[in-house]
Design a protein around this motif. Structure first.
Motif, PDB file in Angstrom:
ATOM      1  N   PHE A   1       0.843  -1.194   0.000  1.00 20.68           N
ATOM      2  CA  PHE A   1       0.000   0.000   0.000  1.00 20.68           C
ATOM      3  C   PHE A   1       0.874   1.237   0.000  1.00 20.68           C
TER       4      PHE A   1
ATOM      5  N   VAL B   1      -3.011   4.361   2.279  1.00 19.50           N
ATOM      6  CA  VAL B   1      -3.190   4.152   3.720  1.00 19.50           C
ATOM      7  C   VAL B   1      -3.859   5.369   4.356  1.00 19.50           C
TER       8      VAL B   1
ATOM      9  N   CYS C   1      -7.237   5.284   6.594  1.00 19.72           N
ATOM     10  CA  CYS C   1      -7.285   5.823   7.959  1.00 19.72           C
ATOM     11  C   CYS C   1      -8.420   6.831   8.114  1.00 19.72           C
TER      12      CYS C   1
ATOM     13  N   ALA D   1      -0.317   4.537  12.153  1.00 17.52           N
ATOM     14  CA  ALA D   1      -0.281   3.491  11.127  1.00 17.52           C
ATOM     15  C   ALA D   1       1.098   3.423  10.491  1.00 17.52           C
TER      16      ALA D   1
ATOM     17  N   ASP E   1       4.696   1.128   8.025  1.00 17.02           N
ATOM     18  CA  ASP E   1       5.453   1.778   6.958  1.00 17.02           C
ATOM     19  C   ASP E   1       6.922   1.324   7.034  1.00 17.02           C
TER      20      ASP E   1
ATOM     21  N   TYR F   1       3.688   0.344   2.649  1.00 17.44           N
ATOM     22  CA  TYR F   1       3.152  -0.253   3.866  1.00 17.44           C
ATOM     23  C   TYR F   1       2.838  -1.736   3.628  1.00 17.44           C
TER      24      TYR F   1
ATOM     25  N   PRO G   1       0.501  -4.430   3.353  1.00 17.84           N
ATOM     26  CA  PRO G   1      -0.952  -4.338   3.096  1.00 17.84           C
ATOM     27  C   PRO G   1      -1.795  -5.232   3.995  1.00 17.84           C
TER      28      PRO G   1
ATOM     29  N   VAL H   1      -2.109  -3.628   7.440  1.00 15.54           N
ATOM     30  CA  VAL H   1      -2.950  -2.424   7.407  1.00 15.54           C
ATOM     31  C   VAL H   1      -4.420  -2.817   7.364  1.00 15.54           C
TER      32      VAL H   1
END
Length: 539
Positions: free
Chosen positions: A230, A235, A239, A249, A254, A265, A267, A270
């Protein structure tokens, strides 16, 4: 529609119907541009949890004949590209999940088992063009191409499972690679070959049995960077939708970076965090820390030191070129670190050729692996870091100095103090727990030099920022004076909270009490104007 030949679009349909689906259909535009070109062989390697199988199911849904996926892709990015209609459901697709074949074949011959099953499906559709049911798969595909002119798209998932799960069997690995080479290399029936796994293509010596493949791995994803995980914007949007803190996050998931996309990120994690509305370590849900511990405990000179440096927020240089792309043949610590990059335990900056621990989630995995034994001195430092941070925030200078002395004793067998840079690494390790509330930045440019370490509170944290200056064989007072004279606090301009100035000196001439600490609180109005020097002149 079959299991291997033209599997249809059910897998991708499930993804788009899920509660969270992030549009990665732009990948199709990239693969469309490679069909029937010299670049049509693509090997994409990424860690688990990075959406490899979802991507390959998407490609199957788009290319497979025998189904109509136009409505399924309507509204997604690929539907607005010029190549969308040209290739939509226009190819015979062979979808081969190598993990399934390996498990089902058991102790039998993997490639013979694969050929048998795939040929059975091919026979149902193209039996009149195949000389006999016992043909080799490559021979059957050649005959189909000669009689019909049709080319195939090959989608190979978990292509490297033989290297990962049959590590001891070099003969099986060579046989398997030769099978893939014969099936794919220089074959006229190949329109596109897209295979994905964790490892890049296996090497033997300096050569690869599959040298026709263009490799896109965690050391260099090339033009596929955006589709590796991501992105920051993706992201941020999630969020906002799920009312989750974007900065937190980032601290959790990250840290993977490439040439263009500097923030990638994890995925799977997340999505899990958004679903559960809670940031946590979701890595362990699919893999145990034992996998990491095996590699951390390998006896290569400098490996433990490099791991400790990375825990102390210091990146390390890595030569990724000697790695043989398997999980067994290691000759140097760089080979081990390169494997950890491919497994996702380390991030890698290809421009600087450095590796580092990407985020809190992965740092937790290193903690778990160390706690199982062999790293007890580091575990003691990490456990003491809570108290050290509390003493710092309370301005307890003597306790901070004592805590740093103790941490130095624990880590002295691994890290050697010889300059302010090594001291900076050890200090960052000693304040390890601060990462749950702070973003730690080393060597931050301030306009008049570089602040050694800055602890910047994350948006949800009410604690003060810390500006830390380190000295080696000088004095803690001189460190505070340097912060003030060079106005290091100005780098936090716009930050409205309190700021603590922390000066730390290591005096190698005083082994009984080598660390000294001075802590001052900077009033908010002082952070944007030169601060007066209240301590004696620097040594």
């Amino acid at each position: 529609m079959g299991i291997y030949l033209n599997p249809g679009n059910d897998g991708f349909r499930e993804s788009t119907r899920s509660k969270i689906y992030v549009d990665k259909t732009g990948l199709i535009s990239c693969t469309n541009a490679l069909i029937s070109t010299r670049e049509k062989y693509i090997c994409v390697s990424r860690p688990r949890r990075f959406g490899k199988s979802m991507a390959i199911e998407m490609l199957a849904a788009y290319y497979s004949m025998g189904c109509d996926s136009r409505e399924l892709f309507a509204g997604w990015k690929i539907a607005h590209t010029p190549s969308f209609e040209l290739h939509l459901n226009q190819y015979d697709v062979l979808f081969l999940n190598m993990q399934h074949f390996l498990i089902s074949a058991g102790d039998g011959d993997l490639t013979e088992y694969l050929e048998q099953l795939v040929l059975e499906e091919l026979w149902e559709t193209y039996g009149k063009f195949i000389k006999n049911p016992g043909s080799r798969l490559s021979d059957a595909l050649k005959n189909i191409y000669l009689k019909t002119g049709k080319k195939f798209i090959f989608l190979l998932d978990e292509w490297d499972c033989v290297m990962r799960e049959r590590q001891e069997s070099e003969s099986l690995q060579k046989h398997y690679l030769n099978f893939l080479r014969n099936l794919l290399k220089d074959q006229p029936y190949v329109a596109l070959a897209y295979m994905t796994g964790i490892l890049p293509v296996k090497k033997y010596g300096q050569h690869s049995a599959l040298n026709m493949f263009w490799e896109y791995s965690m050391t260099n994803q090339g033009f596929l960077e955006e589709y590796t995980g991501f992105t920051e914007n993706e992201v941020k949007n999630l969020c906002e939708i799920y009312s989750m803190d974007f900065a937190e996050a980032g601290s959790w998931y990250d840290g993977y970076c490439f040439s263009e996309f500097r923030h990638i990120y994890n995925p799977k994690s997340v999505v899990e965090a958004m679903h559960r509305h809670r940031f946590s370590n979701y890595w362990t849900s699919t893999e145990t820390y034992d996998a990491l511990k095996i590699y951390m405990d390998m006896d290569f000179d400098g490996l433990r030191t490099d791991i400790v440096k990375m825990l102390g927020n210091e990146p390390v240089k890595v030569n990724t070129l000697s790695f043989q792309n398997d999980m067994r043949n290691f000759r140097t610590k760089d080979d081990v670190l390169t494997l950890l990059i491919h497994l996702g335990y380390l991030a890698y900056d290809s421009e600087k050729e450095i590796a580092f621990i990407p985020n809190r989630e992965i740092a937790r995995e290193f903690e778990n692996a160390m706690s199982a034994g062999g790293w007890q001195e580091i575990i003691r430092i990490l456990k003491s870091s809570e108290q050290l941070l509390e003493d710092t925030l309370n301005g307890n200078e003597e306790s901070v100095a004592k805590g740093l002395d103790d941490a130095h004793m624990e880590v002295s067998s691994i890290l050697t103090y010889n300059d302010e840079n090594s001291l900076s690494c050890a200090i960052a390790l000693a304040y390890y727990c601060a990462r749950k509330d702070y973003k730690l930045v080393r060597e931050l440019p301030t306009g008049r030099g570089f602040a050694d370490v800055i602890f910047l509170p994350l948006p949800f944290c009410p604690k003060p920022a810390l500006v830390v200056e380190l000295k080696y064989d000088k004095s803690a007072h001189s460190a505070i004076n340097q912060i003030k004279n060079r106005q290091y606090a100005r780098v936090l301009e716009g930050y409205s909270g309190d700021i603590l100035l922390v000066g730390i000196n290591y005096d190698k001439r005083n082994p009984a009490k080598p660390h000294r600490c001075v802590i001052e609180k900077l009033r908010k109005q002082e952070s944007s104007s030169p601060a007066s020097v209240t301590h004696p002149p620097a040594d």
